[in-house]
Design an enzyme around this catalytic site. Structure first.
Site, PDB file in Angstrom:
ATOM      1  N   HIS A   1      32.937  53.762  35.548  1.00 49.86           N
ATOM      2  CA  HIS A   1      34.219  53.036  35.534  1.00 49.86           C
ATOM      3  C   HIS A   1      34.385  52.196  34.268  1.00 49.86           C
ATOM      4  O   HIS A   1      33.410  51.737  33.667  1.00 49.86           O
ATOM      5  CB  HIS A   1      34.417  52.191  36.803  1.00 49.86           C
ATOM      6  CG  HIS A   1      33.619  50.926  36.893  1.00 49.86           C
ATOM      7  ND1 HIS A   1      32.820  50.618  37.973  1.00 49.86           N
ATOM      8  CD2 HIS A   1      33.527  49.857  36.074  1.00 49.86           C
ATOM      9  CE1 HIS A   1      32.266  49.438  37.812  1.00 49.86           C
ATOM     10  NE2 HIS A   1      32.679  48.947  36.658  1.00 49.86           N
TER      11      HIS A   1
ATOM     12  N   ASP B   1      40.317  42.585  33.727  1.00 48.92           N
ATOM     13  CA  ASP B   1      40.469  42.573  35.190  1.00 48.92           C
ATOM     14  C   ASP B   1      40.148  41.203  35.781  1.00 48.92           C
ATOM     15  O   ASP B   1      39.618  40.327  35.095  1.00 48.92           O
ATOM     16  CB  ASP B   1      39.567  43.652  35.819  1.00 48.92           C
ATOM     17  CG  ASP B   1      38.172  43.693  35.195  1.00 48.92           C
ATOM     18  OD1 ASP B   1      37.705  42.656  34.719  1.00 48.92           O
ATOM     19  OD2 ASP B   1      37.569  44.780  35.182  1.00 48.92           O
TER      20      ASP B   1
ATOM     21  N   GLU C   1      37.945  52.746  39.045  1.00 46.62           N
ATOM     22  CA  GLU C   1      36.860  53.457  39.696  1.00 46.62           C
ATOM     23  C   GLU C   1      37.068  54.975  39.582  1.00 46.62           C
ATOM     24  O   GLU C   1      38.169  55.427  39.252  1.00 46.62           O
ATOM     25  CB  GLU C   1      36.820  53.047  41.179  1.00 46.62           C
ATOM     26  CG  GLU C   1      36.509  51.574  41.409  1.00 46.62           C
ATOM     27  CD  GLU C   1      35.030  51.220  41.200  1.00 46.62           C
ATOM     28  OE1 GLU C   1      34.351  51.868  40.376  1.00 46.62           O
ATOM     29  OE2 GLU C   1      34.568  50.284  41.873  1.00 46.62           O
TER      30      GLU C   1
ATOM     31  N   ASN D   1      28.793  54.083  37.492  1.00 46.57           N
ATOM     32  CA  ASN D   1      29.528  55.250  38.009  1.00 46.57           C
ATOM     33  C   ASN D   1      30.621  55.707  37.030  1.00 46.57           C
ATOM     34  O   ASN D   1      31.486  56.494  37.382  1.00 46.57           O
ATOM     35  CB  ASN D   1      30.152  54.945  39.381  1.00 46.57           C
ATOM     36  CG  ASN D   1      31.176  53.816  39.325  1.00 46.57           C
ATOM     37  OD1 ASN D   1      31.451  53.281  38.252  1.00 46.57           O
ATOM     38  ND2 ASN D   1      31.731  53.452  40.475  1.00 46.57           N
TER      39      ASN D   1
HETATM   40  C1  GLP Z   1      32.176  45.473  36.014  1.00 43.37           C
HETATM   41  C2  GLP Z   1      33.437  45.135  35.167  1.00 43.37           C
HETATM   42  C3  GLP Z   1      33.490  45.985  33.947  1.00 43.37           C
HETATM   43  C4  GLP Z   1      32.096  46.038  33.351  1.00 43.37           C
HETATM   44  C5  GLP Z   1      31.220  46.891  34.235  1.00 43.37           C
HETATM   45  C6  GLP Z   1      29.768  46.905  33.826  1.00 43.37           C
HETATM   46  O1  GLP Z   1      32.429  45.748  37.318  1.00 43.37           O
HETATM   47  N1  GLP Z   1      34.695  45.184  35.829  1.00 43.37           N
HETATM   48  O2  GLP Z   1      34.428  45.447  33.025  1.00 43.37           O
HETATM   49  O3  GLP Z   1      32.122  46.633  32.089  1.00 43.37           O
HETATM   50  O4  GLP Z   1      31.418  46.587  35.583  1.00 43.37           O
HETATM   51  O5  GLP Z   1      29.151  45.712  34.186  1.00 43.37           O
HETATM   52  P1  GLP Z   1      27.755  45.275  33.617  1.00 43.37           P
HETATM   53  O6  GLP Z   1      27.933  45.069  32.172  1.00 43.37           O
HETATM   54  O7  GLP Z   1      27.430  43.999  34.351  1.00 43.37           O
HETATM   55  O8  GLP Z   1      26.787  46.359  33.918  1.00 43.37           O
END
Ligand code: GLP
Length: 259
Positions: free
Chosen positions: A138, A67, A143, A136
């Site tokens: 995702h 993304d 989402e 959450n």
């Molecule tokens: C972000 C990214 C995801 C990531 C997730 C967890 O928003 N778009 O690809 O895996 O949320 O993030 P983190 O590893 O910082 O907890």
């Protein structure tokens, strides 16, 4: 679904790093899907170390990131292009022309999204997709309530995701609330999936992914439908799993009987 539980974040990340390194070493033209965020940082450190020790070359590797924020130029400090350069690409022997990240500069979102899907196809599909997990549930920026068949498209980020990711932005920086993300259907077409969950704050989402009902409300639960999904956790992220002991036992059997 294979569930690997290791004592610490470092051990879980080193396992993930070795898993990716083995995939790259075992394939002539590896196509790897990459993630951003905090959870994958130690995994990228492990890959950089393997490369520096001469055990791993990325010269034939093609990558596709999950993304990118809408509204940030690739050279913006907070873009995922810059994240990937700083945390991985600038430290390994990858050809950065072979590193793909969704991009849209002229507001022609449909074109940008279908172009991204086409590039993935042109390269034969993703062989191994690395994922983190949002608190959450995702995956990528899909989402809760994202279609389980969705393709690369624009998503509006939830308040939960915006507040969790606010830590990466300085107070004067504008935090985008839209992103282009691979769809859940796109992610599910990867031949192998490796999801990394670290820390107590991920334990509920992790339990929902592994043991909850398959539901668009927890997008990661779709991995229950994937034939080659491996979930790597530290013990804190695994702490809400009902079958915790079973997963530990299964891994012991796997190494005892090499199966
Ligand atoms: C972000 C990214 C995801 C990531 C997730 C967890 O928003 N778009 O690809 O895996 O949320 O993030 P983190 O590893 O910082 O907890």
């Amino acid at each position: 679904m294979r569930v690997v539980i290791l004592p610490t974040e470092l051990e879980a990340s080193n396992f993930a790093g070795q898993f990716i390194a083995d995939y790259i070493n075992d394939n002539n033209n590896p196509v790897i899907g990459l993630a951003t965020g905090g959870s994958v940082l130690l995994t990228y450190d492990a890959l950089i170390s393997s490369h520096k020790e001469g055990k791993l070359s990325f010269s034939k590797t093609v990558t596709f990131n999950l993304d990118e924020y809408i509204g940030l130029e690739p050279n913006h400090n907070q873009s995922y292009r810059q994240y990937m350069k700083k945390k991985l690409f600038d430290h390994i022997d990858i050809d950065q022309n072979k590193t793909f990240i969704p991009e849209c500069f002229d507001n022609n979102f449909d074109l940008a999204c279908s172009h991204y899907e086409n590039e993935i196809k042109k390269h034969g599909g993703i062989g191994l997709q690395l994922l983190g997990i949002g608190s959450n549930g995702h995956i990528g920026f899909n989402e809760p309530t994202s279609s389980l068949q969705s393709r690369t498209r624009v998503k509006t980020l939830t308040k939960n995701t915006l507040s969790k990711n606010a830590r990466f932005f300085e107070s004067h920086e504008n935090q985008p609330s839209l992103a282009i993300t691979m769809g859940i259907g796109t992610i599910m077409e990867a031949k192998n999936i490796l999801l990394l969950g670290l820390g107590k704050h991920k334990s509920k989402a992790v339990a929902d992914v592994i043991e909850g009902p398959l539901s668009a409300y927890c997008p990661g639960s779709v991995l229950q439908n994937h034939q080659n999904a491996t979930i790597v956790l530290d013990q804190h992220a695994a702490s809400d799993l009902k079958l915790y002991d079973y997963y530990i036992q299964t891994e012991k059997m796997k190494s005892k009987y090499n199966c």
